[in-house]
Design an enzyme around this catalytic site. Structure first.
Site, PDB file in Angstrom:
ATOM      1  N   SER A 238      50.454  23.441  11.404  1.00 62.67           N
ATOM      2  CA  SER A 238      49.975  22.742  12.599  1.00 62.67           C
ATOM      3  C   SER A 238      48.563  22.208  12.392  1.00 62.67           C
ATOM      4  O   SER A 238      47.898  22.521  11.411  1.00 62.67           O
ATOM      5  CB  SER A 238      50.004  23.686  13.800  1.00 62.67           C
ATOM      6  N   LYS A 239      48.145  21.400  13.348  1.00 63.35           N
ATOM      7  CA  LYS A 239      46.804  20.811  13.277  1.00 63.35           C
ATOM      8  C   LYS A 239      45.727  21.899  13.259  1.00 63.35           C
ATOM      9  O   LYS A 239      44.672  21.720  12.696  1.00 63.35           O
ATOM     10  CB  LYS A 239      46.576  19.897  14.486  1.00 63.35           C
ATOM     11  N   ARG A 240      46.010  22.995  13.921  1.00 70.49           N
ATOM     12  CA  ARG A 240      45.010  24.054  14.003  1.00 70.49           C
ATOM     13  C   ARG A 240      44.941  24.911  12.746  1.00 70.49           C
ATOM     14  O   ARG A 240      43.984  25.640  12.540  1.00 70.49           O
ATOM     15  CB  ARG A 240      45.283  24.949  15.215  1.00 70.49           C
TER      16      ARG A 240
END
Ligand code: GLU
Length: 505
Positions: A262-264
């Protein structure tokens, strides 16, 4: 492929482009180029609540850095433009109306509160509320109303959305270029909103209308859009249009092999997940980018190409041109592709080794300049040739070569303890004399004289060479000592040995 291949990358500008998005763009690009087709960039910005102002530019800059430019898109060959959906918004309503007229869609007047109440009510009974064939007749929509009744509601300013009327009791048989035949029972689908009360189309309607108007032949996108495929196929049917071919790319998984990257994850797992550094204008948070972290764009692209695609051979290193030639949708896998930061570094290392010394020197010079070192380019090029095999990034060069440019400021303690023994200082003093006597201080002469002297003394080479390395480099690392000595010169060599003698005893 006889038809005219036209593919599109259709990101929503909601933030920086994740590497999964770059991979989608890359596969579209490779497919287009392989078939002499067109690669379109379309900005899907109909959801104003998630719009981020600098995201579109970020997407364009990322494609530029990756060297996978679009052929048509905002501001470029606007044959089927505009390519920003927000600039096409007038266009979609007529298509929603067309579906209503054909009986494929209906007005729904249910308020958000009413729908919430249905959801809660279902939850309490352990069920999930789905707006579909099962209950649509009982809800607040135009299905049971006459044209006049509908019109008077609309005239009275009642808010409405347009929903798709999913056909009942059908088995939809679809084809995905990667996944093969997919069957779905239409009774499991919900009546998705196509047109919102704010006058904007939803993603589904705008996406299908634009793919049709832009003559898209293949929709190549991430697996997360697979659940939307039945609705999209039905929409084409409803409009009476030929559907494009679909190909849903596998997810990119976290390095542990489980869960979508994910982006995180970038901040959490310690490697970039974005192509370029990104500053969140609202929070001021900065996320790392592959470019700024020192990765070569071609290495990054090569790594991405092999995430979910394989050439069917052992070959791993591909130029962009080779990727175009080799790329084939049938060799894209169905299962998720595990992302590996180590493999990414390996690719960078391979690309770094392939680059010429002159090219790498150009990249190293600014780093040296920043450190206040201005030195002959040829000298730097020689340094680069000696140390590059140990480097993964150009940024590693300094650590691997600082001793070519400055005297060691400290000595590795452990190494010093081990190598600088009783008698070492005396030996080194003798060595200084041997070196001082060499008139033409080149590799050959230095080797002959120093090795000759060691042999004559009947001592092990390590007794001299290890302390010598420590004196010149500060630690037991670095390329061939004779290369180092002749490059820094006789005077500096002698000075460094004398420094070591006075510091290590
Ligand atoms: N706008 C969608 C996205 O952000 C596009 C999905 C598609 O390619 O159909 O990924």
């Amino acid at each position: 492929m006889s038809e005219n291949v036209r593919v599109r990358f259709a990101p929503s500008p909601t933030g920086p482009l994740h590497i999964g998005g770059v991979r989608t763009a890359l596969f579209n690009y490779l497919f287009a180029k392989k078939h002499n087709g067109t690669f379109v960039l379309r900005i899907e910005d109909t959801d104003q609540t998630r719009y981020v102002a600098n995201a579109e530019q970020y997407i364009i800059d990322s494609l530029d850095w990756c060297n996978i430019p679009f052929d048509e898109g905002p501001g470029k060959n606007e044959k089927f433009g505009p390519y920003r959906q927000s600039e096409r918004k007038e266009l979609y309503k007529q298509y929603a109306d067309e579906l209503i007229e054909k009986g494929w869609a209906y007005y729904a007047f249910d308020t958000a509160e009413e729908l919430d109440a249905h959801r809660k009510d279902h939850e309490e009974k352990g069920k999930t509320f789905i707006y579909n064939w099962h209950n649509r007749e009982k809800l607040q929509n135009s299905l049971g109303l006459s044209t006049e009744e509908i019109q008077s509601k609309i005239n009275a300013g009642e808010k409405y959305v347009v929903r798709f009327k999913t056909p009942q009791d059908e088995t939809l048989i679809m084809h995905d270029e990667i996944r093969g035949t997919i069957k779905i029972d239409t009774n499991t689908l919900d009546d998705k909103v196509l047109f919102k009360s704010d006058g904007m189309p939803t993603y589904h309607l705008a996406n299908i209308v634009d793919d049709h108007l832009m003559k898209i032949s293949h929709v190549i996108r991430g697996e997360e859009w697979l659940p939307s495929m039945p609705l999209h196929v039905l929409l084409y049917k409803a409009f009476g249009w030929d559907a494009p071919k679909f190909a849903h790319l596998p997810l990119i998984l976290k390095p542990v092999g489980k869960g979508k990257l994910s982006k995180r994850d970038g901040d959490k797992l310690g490697f970039p997940v974005f192509p370029l550094e990104y500053t969140n204008d609202e929070t001021g948070d900065v996320s790392r980018g592959y470019k700024e972290d020192g990765y070569f764009a071609d290495a990054f692209i090569n790594m991405l190409a092999l995430l979910g695609w394989n050439p069917g051979t052992e070959q791993e290193i591909f130029t962009l041109e080779e990727l175009i030639q080799a790329f084939d949708l049938t060799r894209v896998s169905k299962s998720g592709a595990k992302f590996s930061p180590d493999k990414t570094n390996w690719f960078n290392q391979q690309y770094l080794q392939q680059k010429s010394d002159a090219e790498l020197t150009k990249l190293y010079l600014p780093i040296l300049r920043e450190k206040g070192i201005s030195i002959d380019e040829n000298f730097v090029e020689k340094v680069v040739s000696l140390i590059k095999e140990r480097a993964v990034f150009v940024a590693d060069f300094w650590e691997l070569s600082n001793f070519f440019f400055e005297n060691p400021s400290e000595y590795d303690e452990k190494a010093a303890k081990k190598q600088w023994k009783e008698g070492t200082s005396d030996l080194m003093k003798e060595l200084v004399e041997v070196i001082s006597k060499i008139d033409d201080f080149n590799i050959e002469n230095a080797q002959t004289e120093i090795k000759g002297w060691i042999t004559a003394k009947e001592i092990g080479f390590g007794k001299v060479m290890q302390p010598l390395r420590l004196s010149l480099v500060g630690k037991l690392a670095g390329p061939d000592l004779f290369e180092i000595m002749t490059m820094i010169g006789k005077e500096t060599t002698v000075k460094r040995i004398e420094n070591a003698i006075s510091n290590l005893f």
